[in-house]
Design an enzyme around this catalytic site. Structure first.
Site, PDB file in Angstrom:
ATOM      1  N   ARG A  52     -13.245 -43.116 -44.475  1.00 38.03           N
ATOM      2  CA  ARG A  52     -14.260 -43.989 -45.068  1.00 38.03           C
ATOM      3  C   ARG A  52     -14.180 -43.790 -46.630  1.00 38.03           C
ATOM      4  O   ARG A  52     -14.479 -44.742 -47.096  1.00 38.03           O
ATOM      5  CB  ARG A  52     -15.567 -43.504 -44.298  1.00 38.03           C
ATOM      6  CG  ARG A  52     -15.859 -43.693 -42.919  1.00 38.03           C
ATOM      7  CD  ARG A  52     -15.950 -45.153 -42.421  1.00 38.03           C
ATOM      8  NE  ARG A  52     -16.810 -45.933 -43.138  1.00 38.03           N
ATOM      9  CZ  ARG A  52     -18.201 -45.912 -42.986  1.00 38.03           C
ATOM     10  NH1 ARG A  52     -18.581 -45.529 -41.753  1.00 38.03           N
ATOM     11  NH2 ARG A  52     -18.936 -46.606 -43.499  1.00 38.03           N
ATOM     12  N   CYS A  96     -16.615 -44.022 -34.095  1.00 39.30           N
ATOM     13  CA  CYS A  96     -17.016 -44.068 -35.809  1.00 39.30           C
ATOM     14  C   CYS A  96     -17.954 -42.994 -35.858  1.00 39.30           C
ATOM     15  O   CYS A  96     -18.168 -42.888 -36.938  1.00 39.30           O
ATOM     16  CB  CYS A  96     -17.650 -45.703 -35.828  1.00 39.30           C
ATOM     17  SG  CYS A  96     -19.093 -45.828 -34.701  1.00 39.30           S
ATOM     18  N   ASP A 120     -17.897 -46.378 -29.030  1.00 45.26           N
ATOM     19  CA  ASP A 120     -19.230 -46.142 -29.876  1.00 45.26           C
ATOM     20  C   ASP A 120     -20.345 -46.034 -28.734  1.00 45.26           C
ATOM     21  O   ASP A 120     -20.357 -46.040 -27.744  1.00 45.26           O
ATOM     22  CB  ASP A 120     -19.473 -47.220 -30.779  1.00 45.26           C
ATOM     23  CG  ASP A 120     -20.486 -47.180 -31.757  1.00 45.26           C
ATOM     24  OD1 ASP A 120     -20.845 -46.316 -31.919  1.00 45.26           O
ATOM     25  OD2 ASP A 120     -20.942 -48.314 -32.306  1.00 45.26           O
ATOM     26  N   ARG A 176     -27.178 -51.598 -45.945  1.00 45.50           N
ATOM     27  CA  ARG A 176     -27.500 -51.266 -44.486  1.00 45.50           C
ATOM     28  C   ARG A 176     -28.891 -51.721 -43.926  1.00 45.50           C
ATOM     29  O   ARG A 176     -29.937 -51.387 -44.472  1.00 45.50           O
ATOM     30  CB  ARG A 176     -27.323 -49.908 -44.135  1.00 45.50           C
ATOM     31  CG  ARG A 176     -27.552 -49.503 -42.706  1.00 45.50           C
ATOM     32  CD  ARG A 176     -27.238 -48.144 -42.222  1.00 45.50           C
ATOM     33  NE  ARG A 176     -25.478 -48.139 -42.087  1.00 45.50           N
ATOM     34  CZ  ARG A 176     -24.898 -47.201 -41.490  1.00 45.50           C
ATOM     35  NH1 ARG A 176     -25.379 -46.134 -40.862  1.00 45.50           N
ATOM     36  NH2 ARG A 176     -23.528 -47.060 -41.373  1.00 45.50           N
ATOM     37  N   GLN A 203     -16.341 -49.742 -41.788  1.00 44.82           N
ATOM     38  CA  GLN A 203     -15.724 -48.784 -40.625  1.00 44.82           C
ATOM     39  C   GLN A 203     -14.424 -49.330 -40.036  1.00 44.82           C
ATOM     40  O   GLN A 203     -13.689 -48.521 -40.167  1.00 44.82           O
ATOM     41  CB  GLN A 203     -16.786 -48.878 -39.378  1.00 44.82           C
ATOM     42  CG  GLN A 203     -16.520 -48.027 -38.364  1.00 44.82           C
ATOM     43  CD  GLN A 203     -16.485 -46.397 -38.752  1.00 44.82           C
ATOM     44  OE1 GLN A 203     -17.630 -45.952 -39.197  1.00 44.82           O
ATOM     45  NE2 GLN A 203     -15.383 -45.767 -38.388  1.00 44.82           N
ATOM     46  N   HIS A 205     -19.737 -54.049 -39.151  1.00 42.82           N
ATOM     47  CA  HIS A 205     -19.754 -52.761 -39.874  1.00 42.82           C
ATOM     48  C   HIS A 205     -18.063 -52.846 -40.238  1.00 42.82           C
ATOM     49  O   HIS A 205     -17.044 -52.275 -40.090  1.00 42.82           O
ATOM     50  CB  HIS A 205     -19.754 -51.649 -38.826  1.00 42.82           C
ATOM     51  CG  HIS A 205     -19.979 -50.394 -39.697  1.00 42.82           C
ATOM     52  ND1 HIS A 205     -20.078 -50.189 -40.815  1.00 42.82           N
ATOM     53  CD2 HIS A 205     -20.145 -49.056 -39.031  1.00 42.82           C
ATOM     54  CE1 HIS A 205     -20.422 -49.000 -41.083  1.00 42.82           C
ATOM     55  NE2 HIS A 205     -20.404 -48.477 -39.958  1.00 42.82           N
TER      56      HIS A 205
HETATM   57  N1  NVA Z   1     -22.907 -49.220 -33.315  1.00 46.71           N
HETATM   58  C1  NVA Z   1     -23.870 -48.096 -34.229  1.00 46.71           C
HETATM   59  C2  NVA Z   1     -22.738 -47.768 -35.288  1.00 46.71           C
HETATM   60  C3  NVA Z   1     -23.420 -46.554 -35.892  1.00 46.71           C
HETATM   61  C4  NVA Z   1     -22.524 -46.057 -37.048  1.00 46.71           C
HETATM   62  C5  NVA Z   1     -25.027 -48.543 -34.712  1.00 46.71           C
HETATM   63  O1  NVA Z   1     -25.250 -49.657 -35.331  1.00 46.71           O
HETATM   64  O2  NVA Z   1     -26.147 -47.676 -34.542  1.00 46.71           O
HETATM   65  N1   CP Z   2     -20.064 -44.164 -38.743  1.00 53.35           N
HETATM   66  C1   CP Z   2     -21.040 -44.556 -39.579  1.00 53.35           C
HETATM   67  O1   CP Z   2     -21.147 -45.367 -40.259  1.00 53.35           O
HETATM   68  O2   CP Z   2     -21.655 -43.381 -39.619  1.00 53.35           O
HETATM   69  P1   CP Z   2     -23.291 -43.138 -40.422  1.00 53.35           P
HETATM   70  O3   CP Z   2     -24.181 -44.253 -39.461  1.00 53.35           O
HETATM   71  O4   CP Z   2     -23.535 -41.829 -40.533  1.00 53.35           O
HETATM   72  O5   CP Z   2     -23.011 -43.786 -41.784  1.00 53.35           O
END
Ligand code: NVA
Ligand code: CP
Length: 318
Positions: A303, A275, A235, A114, A144, A141
């Site tokens: 997930r 998500c 989101d 990540r 997801q 993502h």
């Molecule tokens: N769009 C959000 C998703 C978190 C799971 C982010 O990137 O922070």
């Molecule tokens: N939806 C998702 O990716 O959640 P986290 O940021 O908690 O991993």
């Protein structure tokens, strides 16, 4: 059962040892087969033992669902995870990805990463010689999106012809929803304020991968976007790394809140997905998130199942 298992294995064998950096790294047949495997694992009808394989987790951003679901997925497959956060490795002191990736490739069987830039993720894949999984970048993502479409398939018994309207920021989640949805025959509308639309290159890629006549479009009016939607998805308005824009975005996105009024304009059967984590009162109201229509916890659970299936394939457990 034996022949069904071997046909799944043969459909998915081409993905063995592959990286999963973008939703476009899997084709339609592979995604649908992965969903079959995920459902078998979820129901307890299938057990796969990877025998002590190790997944390295490099997370430069916070995570609850992604990190824990990968950890639990590996535990259920008889493997392990190892935390390789930059704060506790030499990455945090500036060791290059080129060197780090080659070393980790000698210890681990796969990496889930990540980070901010997609290019950084690609660099790990280039140098590590083991499968690399996108656990979220600023661009995509993809894990997801797999869980999201598995959830939709479970709820409606089909994917082809489903209308999904995403209301909010044209971000990483929206990008992967477009690609994966197009491949599965879902009509995906991404409805965002002007200037916050989904990535235009990803939009073109999604359209080029469209199957079963699915349509992918960008729009700006939430009331029109949700008409005939069976799925409303949202989101956060400011993703991780955009915290300093949060206040400005709150004003710009005010019309893009998912609330009971907006939900009332959609199909009678509409479900709500997010998500998570959610900012209640911003992109979605408390009432909408807690309503009967909301399926966000089934979505979060998936997930685990879909990533377990993905790891089983990538690490050669089929
Ligand atoms: N769009 C959000 C998703 C978190 C799971 C982010 O990137 O922070
Ligand atoms: N939806 C998702 O990716 O959640 P986290 O940021 O908690 O991993």
């Amino acid at each position: 059962m034996a022949s069904a298992s071997s046909s799944l294995a043969s459909k998915l064998s081409s993905f063995r040892k592959n990286s999963f950096l973008s939703s476009s790294d899997l084709n339609t047949d592979q995604v649908l087969s992965l969903f079959e495997l995920a459902k078998q694992l979820k129901s307890g009808n299938r057990r796969i033992d990877l025998g002590n394989r190790v997944l390295g987790l490099i997370f430069k951003k916070a995570s609850t669902r992604t990190r824990v679901s990968f950890q639990v997925a590996m535990a259920r497959l008889g493997g392990q995870t190892v935390d390789l956060n930059p704060q506790i490795t030499q990455l945090g002191r500036g060791e290059s990805i080129k060197d780090t990736a080659r070393v980790l490739g000698r210890y681990c069987d796969a990496l889930a990463i990540r980070t901010f830039s997609q290019q950084e993720l690609e660099e790990y894949a280039e140098w590590s010689n083991i499968p690399v999984i996108n656990a979220l970048t600023d661009l995509e993502h993809p894990c997801q999106a797999l869980a999201d479409y598995l959830t939709i398939q479970e709820k409606f018994g089909r994917l082809k012809g489903i209308n999904l309207s995403y209301i909010g920021d044209g971000n990483n989640v929206a990008n992967s929803l477009m690609i994966c949805g197009a491949m599965l025959g879902v009509n995906v509308k991404i409805c965002s304020p002007r200037g916050f639309e989904a990535d235009s290159q990803i939009l073109e890629k999604a359209r080029s991968l469209s199957e079963f006549g699915s349509k992918v479009s960008i729009c700006h009016d939430p009331s029109k976007a949700v008409k005939e939607a069976q799925v409303i998805y949202t989101d956060v308005w400011a993703s991780m790394g955009q915290e300093e824009e949060q206040l400005r975005r709150k004003e710009i996105f005010e019309k893009y809140k998912v609330d009971q009024k907006l939900i009332g304009l959609a199909d009678d059967e509409v479900i709500i997905l997010h998500c998570l984590p959610a900012h209640r009162g911003e992109e979605i109201t408390e009432e909408a998130l807690e309503s009967q229509r909301s399926n966000v916890f089934d979505q979060a659970e998936n997930r685990l199942h879909v990533q377990q299936a993905l790891l089983a394939v990538q690490l050669g457990g089929l």
